[in-house]
Design a protein around this motif. Sequence first.
Motif, PDB file in Angstrom:
ATOM      1  N   GLN A   1     -11.675  -4.721  -0.231  1.00 25.37           N
ATOM      2  CA  GLN A   1     -12.323  -3.560  -0.846  1.00 25.37           C
ATOM      3  C   GLN A   1     -12.290  -2.347   0.084  1.00 25.37           C
ATOM      4  OE1 GLN A   1     -15.952  -5.796  -1.602  1.00 25.37           O
ATOM      5  NE2 GLN A   1     -15.761  -5.417  -3.799  1.00 25.37           N
TER       6      GLN A   1
ATOM      7  N   LEU B   1       0.822  -1.206   0.000  1.00 24.03           N
ATOM      8  CA  LEU B   1       0.000   0.000   0.000  1.00 24.03           C
ATOM      9  C   LEU B   1       0.858   1.259   0.000  1.00 24.03           C
ATOM     10  CD1 LEU B   1      -2.869  -0.958   2.479  1.00 24.03           C
ATOM     11  CD2 LEU B   1      -2.995  -0.793  -0.009  1.00 24.03           C
TER      12      LEU B   1
ATOM     13  N   SER C   1      -5.027  -6.480  -8.369  1.00 17.15           N
ATOM     14  CA  SER C   1      -4.629  -5.757  -7.158  1.00 17.15           C
ATOM     15  C   SER C   1      -5.460  -6.208  -5.961  1.00 17.15           C
ATOM     16  CB  SER C   1      -4.782  -4.250  -7.364  1.00 17.15           C
ATOM     17  OG  SER C   1      -6.098  -3.928  -7.777  1.00 17.15           O
ATOM     18  N   ILE C   2      -6.771  -6.358  -6.166  1.00 17.87           N
ATOM     19  CA  ILE C   2      -7.649  -6.817  -5.089  1.00 17.87           C
ATOM     20  C   ILE C   2      -7.347  -8.272  -4.748  1.00 17.87           C
ATOM     21  CG2 ILE C   2     -10.048  -7.278  -4.433  1.00 17.87           C
ATOM     22  CD1 ILE C   2      -9.471  -4.377  -4.360  1.00 17.87           C
TER      23      ILE C   2
ATOM     24  N   TYR D   1       2.006   1.865  -3.460  1.00 16.79           N
ATOM     25  CA  TYR D   1       0.889   2.403  -4.240  1.00 16.79           C
ATOM     26  C   TYR D   1       0.686   3.887  -3.946  1.00 16.79           C
ATOM     27  CZ  TYR D   1      -3.969   3.230  -5.614  1.00 16.79           C
ATOM     28  OH  TYR D   1      -5.111   3.753  -6.156  1.00 16.79           O
TER      29      TYR D   1
ATOM     30  N   LEU E   1      -4.255  -8.564  -2.595  1.00 17.22           N
ATOM     31  CA  LEU E   1      -4.544  -8.188  -1.212  1.00 17.22           C
ATOM     32  C   LEU E   1      -5.338  -9.288  -0.519  1.00 17.22           C
ATOM     33  CD1 LEU E   1      -4.415  -6.191   1.075  1.00 17.22           C
ATOM     34  CD2 LEU E   1      -6.284  -4.905   0.022  1.00 17.22           C
TER      35      LEU E   1
ATOM     36  N   THR F   1      -7.783   3.653   1.587  1.00 18.98           N
ATOM     37  CA  THR F   1      -6.499   4.160   1.099  1.00 18.98           C
ATOM     38  C   THR F   1      -6.716   5.200   0.012  1.00 18.98           C
ATOM     39  OG1 THR F   1      -5.424   2.054   1.634  1.00 18.98           O
ATOM     40  CG2 THR F   1      -4.282   3.507   0.082  1.00 18.98           C
ATOM     41  N   HIS F   2      -7.679   4.950  -0.886  1.00 16.01           N
ATOM     42  CA  HIS F   2      -8.023   5.937  -1.913  1.00 16.01           C
ATOM     43  C   HIS F   2      -8.522   7.229  -1.268  1.00 16.01           C
ATOM     44  CE1 HIS F   2      -8.698   3.083  -5.595  1.00 16.01           C
ATOM     45  NE2 HIS F   2      -7.431   3.221  -5.260  1.00 16.01           N
TER      46      HIS F   2
ATOM     47  N   TRP G   1      -8.749  -0.886   0.250  1.00 12.13           N
ATOM     48  CA  TRP G   1      -8.428  -0.083  -0.930  1.00 12.13           C
ATOM     49  C   TRP G   1      -9.179   1.242  -0.921  1.00 12.13           C
ATOM     50  CZ3 TRP G   1      -4.501   0.042  -3.928  1.00 12.13           C
ATOM     51  CH2 TRP G   1      -3.801  -1.122  -4.261  1.00 12.13           C
ATOM     52  N   THR G   2     -10.470   1.211  -0.590  1.00 15.94           N
ATOM     53  CA  THR G   2     -11.248   2.459  -0.639  1.00 15.94           C
ATOM     54  C   THR G   2     -10.800   3.433   0.437  1.00 15.94           C
ATOM     55  OG1 THR G   2     -13.003   1.370   0.658  1.00 15.94           O
ATOM     56  CG2 THR G   2     -13.307   1.469  -1.713  1.00 15.94           C
TER      57      THR G   2
END
Length: 204
Positions: free
Chosen positions: A163, A94, A136-137, A97, A140, A169-170, A166-167
């Motif tokens: 999910q 992460l 990517s998912i 990324y 993870l 982190t976004h 990732w969200t």
Amino acid sequence: MGISERRQLEREVIRKKIIDAASEILAREGYENLSIRKIANKIEYSPGIIYHYFKDKSEIITYVVEEGYKEILRSIEQIPIDEENPETSIIEALRAYIELMLKTPQQFRAILMNDIEGIQERVNILSEGISKERQSIQSLCNLLVLGAKKGKFRTMDVELTAQIIWTSTHGLLSRLILEKNVSEDQKERLINHHFEVLINGLLK
């Protein structure tokens, strides 16, 4: 080299010029200010030449997104998997990324923070079963499964957890990009605490 091979090489060179120019304009000015004419002016070709390679701006953006996704995967795949400490691998992946996205903030904003027709279906990550389509998912998810097998992570819905990771982190990335006055020290503190909160939520 034969004539056909030379022509194919020339096509690849021009195609790369178009993509590189589009990526640069996208990163500097955003999606709204990207146009075929701007790309043509930058590479000193006529717009007609560009249409010979791409049907429209959307197709160029799609290619840029796909290349960007490959770069994300390459950055993640370079992180060695720590079999005994999968949480370390999650953090390092992460972080790689985040660092990659912070290098090209305008591109992140243009692609991931806009509802561009034909693009979102290539970057969306919230659909059920998406781990079968997004490497990517899936990567993870594999780390989460490994952590559970090692007895470190609690029982969870693996895909749903991936999910949310990732969200979240976004979400942090979007704020770091939008809030330009945040100091480098504070950015680092936020990123580190982000990981701490995420991992604590996974541990037994």
